[in-house]
Motif scaffolding. Structure first.
Motif, short mmCIF file in Angstrom:
data_model
loop_
_atom_site.label_atom_id
_atom_site.label_comp_id
_atom_site.label_asym_id
_atom_site.label_seq_id
_atom_site.Cartn_x
_atom_site.Cartn_y
_atom_site.Cartn_z
N PRO A 33 -2.66 -14.79 4.94
CA PRO A 33 -1.06 -14.16 3.80
C PRO A 33 -0.93 -12.61 4.35
CG PRO A 33 -2.73 -15.10 2.51
CD PRO A 33 -3.37 -15.47 4.33
N ARG A 34 0.74 -12.45 4.41
CA ARG A 34 0.48 -10.93 4.69
C ARG A 34 0.11 -9.80 4.11
NH1 ARG A 34 6.94 -11.55 4.30
NH2 ARG A 34 6.32 -12.82 2.64
N VAL A 35 -1.31 -10.14 3.44
CA VAL A 35 -1.63 -9.07 2.57
C VAL A 35 -2.91 -8.68 3.41
CG1 VAL A 35 -2.66 -10.33 1.10
CG2 VAL A 35 -2.51 -8.16 0.53
N LEU A 208 -3.79 1.11 2.53
CA LEU A 208 -4.77 0.10 0.76
C LEU A 208 -4.19 1.09 -0.24
CD1 LEU A 208 -8.40 1.52 2.81
CD2 LEU A 208 -8.02 -0.40 2.04
N ILE A 209 -3.46 1.86 -0.20
CA ILE A 209 -3.55 2.21 -1.38
C ILE A 209 -1.91 1.37 -1.83
CG2 ILE A 209 -1.55 3.65 -2.52
CD1 ILE A 209 -2.50 5.72 -0.81
N VAL A 210 -1.19 0.61 -0.78
CA VAL A 210 -0.15 -0.36 -1.43
C VAL A 210 -0.87 -1.94 -1.52
CG1 VAL A 210 1.68 1.05 -0.11
CG2 VAL A 210 -0.42 -1.03 1.24
N VAL A 211 -2.12 -2.70 -0.65
CA VAL A 211 -2.80 -2.99 -0.38
C VAL A 211 -3.47 -3.49 -2.17
CG1 VAL A 211 -4.60 -4.85 0.26
CG2 VAL A 211 -3.03 -3.40 1.77
N ARG A 212 -3.64 -4.87 -2.74
CA ARG A 212 -4.07 -5.25 -4.39
C ARG A 212 -4.44 -6.42 -3.49
NH1 ARG A 212 -2.30 -1.69 -7.48
NH2 ARG A 212 -0.81 0.10 -7.26
N PRO A 213 -5.69 -6.59 -3.84
CA PRO A 213 -6.50 -7.72 -3.47
C PRO A 213 -6.41 -8.47 -4.39
CG PRO A 213 -7.92 -6.17 -3.25
CD PRO A 213 -6.22 -5.46 -3.89
N PRO A 214 -5.71 -10.14 -4.39
CA PRO A 214 -5.69 -10.83 -5.24
C PRO A 214 -7.00 -12.08 -5.63
CG PRO A 214 -5.28 -11.75 -3.08
CD PRO A 214 -5.35 -10.35 -3.03
#
Length: 429
Positions: A33-35, A208-214
């Protein structure tokens, strides 16, 4: 259905914008995943800053002699070891992402202040010791949270590839970090290294601010005390039928394999009258073997049952260490280094995703804290024990003893049914 299973049906969001679909459990896609890739870029940039800063810290401390240099390194290690379990509990309570954001923000501010102070006052011993303590405290909270993030960002079936990619990136940075740090210190000194560290922390903070773990697990109940939560991680880790032998294997690798590379190879080279260049080639061959294996795992995924391969790899690494200890020439030692690297790479590429994938959703960071603690204590103890034994028995004898221990522990791992037969992360293969 677990929290991670539910999350696998949702779109991954970065800054609120869907960027990729999360694969269902057991259906690993060719592309990560790109995230995760975005997070990994942030982590690797941070590792560049760490490599430069740690070199600068050690270099500055070495100006005052061995005692101050040793105290500075201990100032990092001691608070890290003492607070790791608490750091893992905090991460599981308030979310790993928040802990990482807080840690990066704190180190960004600290690095800027440190740069200003060092520019004005230089690098006196008290400043270096205070810096070591600050880094160690932040690491105690940061490392468990960071270690749990791949599980929160990718499906279990993708963990071997995801962690191997991270390992390859770390290896490349380790190889280039020393020369880069040396050039930077010559140009800008300790203050300049602190500025570079601040820049890398700023970049990682934005990521880290823009990444949201699914795949974030369920929130941990706060009815228990923080210390009780911390000890719960140890209890779960050493009562789990797969995690327990996996942690023992990891501790054995940290205690009997890593010191061979960092401590015993230089001592063996001096004992056998090999040149420094030959010793470097042994370590380089080990690195090549390790990177080749991890690249294969990045490309095709796990090579088989992770516990079986991890235990077998430890046996292979032990055979390589034995060949190193019995080698009559530097050429044979270089070949042994390649075998060690293949064993080490295979072990690392399978044990790390096995431990992470086997961890309960409620204890992701706490299990990572236990993992780091086991490695740190084993390495800290055995570096001193093995170093002392070399003075009495010689390096070759100690290297052979490490080989025997590695083979023995690897065979014991193969005797563990739950570890040997575990198929975590293999999906439907």
């Amino acid at each position: 259905m677990s929290a991670s299973d539910e999350a696998s049906e949702e779109a991954v969001e970065v800054g609120g914008v869907p960027v990729s679909e999360v694969p269902a459990e057991g259906q690993a896609q060719d592309r990560l995943p790109r995230v995760y890739v975005l997070w990994l870029v942030g982590i690797l940039v941070s590792l560049v800053g760490n490599a430069v800063f740690y070199f600068a810290l050690g270099w500055a401390a070495s100006e005052y002699g061995g005692s101050i240099a040793g105290l500075t390194l201990s100032a990092i290690t001691l608070p890290r070891v003492l607070l790791l379990l608490v750091g893992g509990a905090v991460s599981d309570r308030v979310s790993a992402r928040r802990v990482l954001i807080t840690g990066d923000a704190a180190m960004l501010v600290f690095s800027l202040v440190l740069a200003a102070v060092a520019y004005s006052l230089g690098a006196p011993p008290l400043l270096l010791l205070a810096t070591g303590v600050a880094v160690g405290v932040v690491d105690a909270f940061y490392l468990p949270a960071s270690g749990s993030m791949p599980r929160r960002l990718v499906a279990k079936a993708q963990l071997p590839r995801a962690l191997s990619l991270r390992q390859v990136g770390g290896q490349v940075i380790n190889m280039g970090g020393g020369p880069l740090a040396g050039v930077l210190i010559g140009l800008a000194g300790f203050a300049g290294a602190a500025v570079v560290n601040a820049v890398t922390f700023a970049f990682t903070l934005v990521v880290l601010i823009v990444v949201r773990p699914p795949h974030d697990g369920p929130a941990v109940s706060r009815t228990a005390g923080l210390l009780e939560d911390a000890l719960s991680g140890v209890k779960v880790a050493f009562s789990h039928p797969v995690l327990r032998p996996g942690l023992w294997l990891t501790g054995a690798a940290a205690g009997f394999l890593l010191p061979v590379l960092s401590l015993l190879v230089p001592l063996l080279a001096r004992e056998e009258d090999w040149s420094a260049g030959a010793a470097g080639l042994v370590l380089g061959a080990q690195g090549v073997g390790m990177v080749v294996v991890t690249l294969v795992v990045v490309k095709r995924g796990p090579l088989g049952r992770p516990g079986l391969l991890a235990a077998s790899a430890l046996v292979l690494a032990g055979v390589g260490v034995l060949a190193l200890g019995l080698s009559p020439s530097a050429t044979g030692a270089i070949a042994a280094g390649l075998i060690i690297g293949v064993g080490n790479g295979t072990f690392s590429a399978h044990i790390a995703p096995l431990v992470l994938a086997s961890s309960p959703d409620t204890h992701l960071s706490r299990i990572q804290a236990v993992l780091v603690l086991v490695q740190s204590l084993a390495l800290l103890l055995m570096n001193n024990v093995l170093g002392a034994l070399v003075d009495f028995e010689g390096a070759a004898v100690v290297v052979v003893a490490c080989a025997v221990m590695l083979v023995g522990v690897g065979l014991a791992g193969l005797a563990s049914g739950p570890l040997r037969n575990d198929r975590t992360g293999l999906g439907h293969r």
